[in-house]
Design a protein around this motif. Structure first.
Motif, PDB file in Angstrom:
ATOM      1  N   ILE A   1      49.980  48.697  35.668  1.00  7.21           N
ATOM      2  CA  ILE A   1      50.361  47.301  35.429  1.00  7.21           C
ATOM      3  C   ILE A   1      49.932  46.401  36.587  1.00  7.21           C
ATOM      4  CG2 ILE A   1      52.352  45.746  35.276  1.00  7.21           C
ATOM      5  CD1 ILE A   1      53.746  47.911  33.610  1.00  7.21           C
ATOM      6  N   VAL A   2      50.233  46.830  37.801  1.00  7.20           N
ATOM      7  CA  VAL A   2      49.957  46.009  38.985  1.00  7.20           C
ATOM      8  C   VAL A   2      48.456  45.803  39.185  1.00  7.20           C
ATOM      9  CG1 VAL A   2      50.109  45.940  41.502  1.00  7.20           C
ATOM     10  CG2 VAL A   2      52.117  46.601  40.147  1.00  7.20           C
ATOM     11  N   THR A   3      47.677  46.849  38.999  1.00  4.93           N
ATOM     12  CA  THR A   3      46.236  46.742  39.255  1.00  4.93           C
ATOM     13  C   THR A   3      45.498  45.957  38.175  1.00  4.93           C
ATOM     14  OG1 THR A   3      45.920  48.918  38.222  1.00  4.93           O
ATOM     15  CG2 THR A   3      46.094  48.848  40.639  1.00  4.93           C
ATOM     16  N   ALA A   4      46.204  45.594  37.092  1.00  9.00           N
ATOM     17  CA  ALA A   4      45.607  44.755  36.053  1.00  9.00           C
ATOM     18  C   ALA A   4      45.935  43.276  36.271  1.00  9.00           C
ATOM     19  CB  ALA A   4      46.099  45.194  34.681  1.00  9.00           C
ATOM     20  N   ASN A   5      46.799  42.984  37.261  1.00  7.50           N
ATOM     21  CA  ASN A   5      47.237  41.611  37.533  1.00  7.50           C
ATOM     22  C   ASN A   5      46.123  40.826  38.229  1.00  7.50           C
ATOM     23  OD1 ASN A   5      48.555  39.268  38.183  1.00  7.50           O
ATOM     24  ND2 ASN A   5      50.272  40.246  39.240  1.00  7.50           N
ATOM     25  N   LEU A   6      45.677  39.738  37.590  1.00  3.71           N
ATOM     26  CA  LEU A   6      44.571  38.936  38.113  1.00  3.71           C
ATOM     27  C   LEU A   6      45.026  37.807  39.037  1.00  3.71           C
ATOM     28  CD1 LEU A   6      42.544  38.576  34.780  1.00  3.71           C
ATOM     29  CD2 LEU A   6      42.036  40.114  36.693  1.00  3.71           C
ATOM     30  N   SER A   7      46.343  37.588  39.163  1.00  3.95           N
ATOM     31  CA  SER A   7      46.848  36.487  39.990  1.00  3.95           C
ATOM     32  C   SER A   7      46.354  36.615  41.427  1.00  3.95           C
ATOM     33  CB  SER A   7      48.382  36.479  39.984  1.00  3.95           C
ATOM     34  OG  SER A   7      48.876  35.516  40.902  1.00  3.95           O
ATOM     35  N   PRO A   8      45.826  35.530  42.000  1.00  6.24           N
ATOM     36  CA  PRO A   8      45.268  35.592  43.361  1.00  6.24           C
ATOM     37  C   PRO A   8      46.304  35.449  44.475  1.00  6.24           C
ATOM     38  CG  PRO A   8      44.913  33.413  42.447  1.00  6.24           C
ATOM     39  CD  PRO A   8      45.575  34.219  41.361  1.00  6.24           C
ATOM     40  N   GLU A   9      47.586  35.480  44.131  1.00  5.38           N
ATOM     41  CA  GLU A   9      48.638  35.353  45.140  1.00  5.38           C
ATOM     42  C   GLU A   9      49.591  36.544  45.062  1.00  5.38           C
ATOM     43  OE1 GLU A   9      50.667  31.672  44.734  1.00  5.38           O
ATOM     44  OE2 GLU A   9      48.906  30.429  45.201  1.00  5.38           O
ATOM     45  N   ILE A  10      49.955  37.079  46.211  1.00  2.89           N
ATOM     46  CA  ILE A  10      50.941  38.167  46.272  1.00  2.89           C
ATOM     47  C   ILE A  10      52.319  37.534  46.434  1.00  2.89           C
ATOM     48  CG2 ILE A  10      51.703  40.204  47.550  1.00  2.89           C
ATOM     49  CD1 ILE A  10      48.812  40.748  48.263  1.00  2.89           C
ATOM     50  N   SER A  11      53.230  37.861  45.514  1.00  2.00           N
ATOM     51  CA  SER A  11      54.533  37.186  45.456  1.00  2.00           C
ATOM     52  C   SER A  11      55.567  37.855  46.350  1.00  2.00           C
ATOM     53  CB  SER A  11      55.044  37.170  44.020  1.00  2.00           C
ATOM     54  OG  SER A  11      55.534  38.458  43.657  1.00  2.00           O
ATOM     55  N   ILE A  12      56.719  37.171  46.498  1.00  2.00           N
ATOM     56  CA  ILE A  12      57.818  37.688  47.313  1.00  2.00           C
ATOM     57  C   ILE A  12      58.357  38.989  46.716  1.00  2.00           C
ATOM     58  CG2 ILE A  12      59.549  36.310  46.071  1.00  2.00           C
ATOM     59  CD1 ILE A  12      59.575  37.260  49.826  1.00  2.00           C
TER      60      ILE A  12
END
Length: 266
Positions: free
Chosen positions: A133-144
């Protein structure tokens, strides 16, 4: 949904085929040396294999991929190496819990162990759901949430490493033969190594919550908790300890929490 290279379903399928093949080879080796305990080592080492497949085939944000894949690699390589060192020293002597299974299964032992080994391969992929799941996330920001998950993982990583080292040091002392390890983290839990292993997966779950479909990652800590407390972890270990040191371990059971670290019972 097509099974394209970067698709998590494709990565999961490729990982499953790879892990099943590895476990089939391990089963052949275990059959030859008559020691099914090697399955534990390769169960842990299958995760780095899945991690490498996922890292190179997934399409997610690279810094996030590097972070989560590093967490998986560090934790499971450490566990795999620890188990290898424990098992390799007595390949000619199968661990008590597997000896017991061999006795119970009789002439069906080889067949049942093959199924058991394949089940371990399947569990590898199911437990790797947060990674997929995590490695498919395209968001360019790492969240809290991802930083919190990484922090929980770090606590679990060092806690499990400490518990393993404390038990290994206890067993090395010949004066402790027939005794129960009741010091350090083992004073607060009969299975602190299992507790921190589970906490590792809680860390992965929290990390995955920041990604689309992240709630599905709850499957991993739920499955791990069930396996550790109901199937292959605590029950088998407790039975073996009660067989090898019944009086001392029964007293330990009466005073010490089985899983979650807690104060002594009076």
């Amino acid at each position: 949904m097509s099974l394209q290279t970067g698709n998590p379903l494709f990565i999961a399928l490729l990982s499953l085929i790879t892990c099943c093949f590895i476990m089939a080879m391990v089963w052949l080796w275990a059959k030859k040396i008559k020691n099914a305990g090697v399955v534990d080592v390769f169960w842990a080492l299958n995760f780095p294999v899945i991690t490498l497949i996922t890292f190179f085939l997934s399409d997610g944000f690279d810094p996030r991929k590097i972070l989560i894949c590093s967490m998986f690699l560090l934790a499971e390589l450490r566990l795999g190496i620890h188990l290898w060192q424990r098992v390799i020293g007595h390949l000619d002597e199968e661990e008590g819990r597997y000896q017991q299974l061999r006795k119970e299964w009789g002439n069906k032992a080889d067949r049942n162990f093959f199924v058991f080994f394949q089940f371990q391969a399947i569990s590898n992929v199911v437990l790797a759901i947060p990674l997929l799941i995590v490695t498919a996330n395209l968001s360019p920001e790492i969240s809290i949430l991802e930083f919190i998950g990484a922090a929980v993982w770090a606590v679990a990583f060092f806690g499990e490493m400490m518990a393993d080292r404390q038990l290994a040091a206890f067993k090395k002392d010949p004066n402790n033969k027939g005794k129960v390890c009741n010091t350090g983290l083992w004073y607060y839990s009969r299975h602190p190594n299992y507790f921190f292993e589970w906490l590792t997966w809680i860390g992965y779950f929290i990390f995955a919550l920041a990604s689309p479909w992240g709630i599905l990652a709850v499957i991993s800590p739920a499955v791990m908790l069930y396996l550790l407390t109901r199937v292959t972890g605590v029950p088998n270990n407790e039975e073996q300890n009660l067989r090898s040191k019944p009086l001392a371990y029964k007293k330990y059971q009466e005073t010490t929490s089985a899983f979650f670290p807690w104060s002594k019972k009076k």
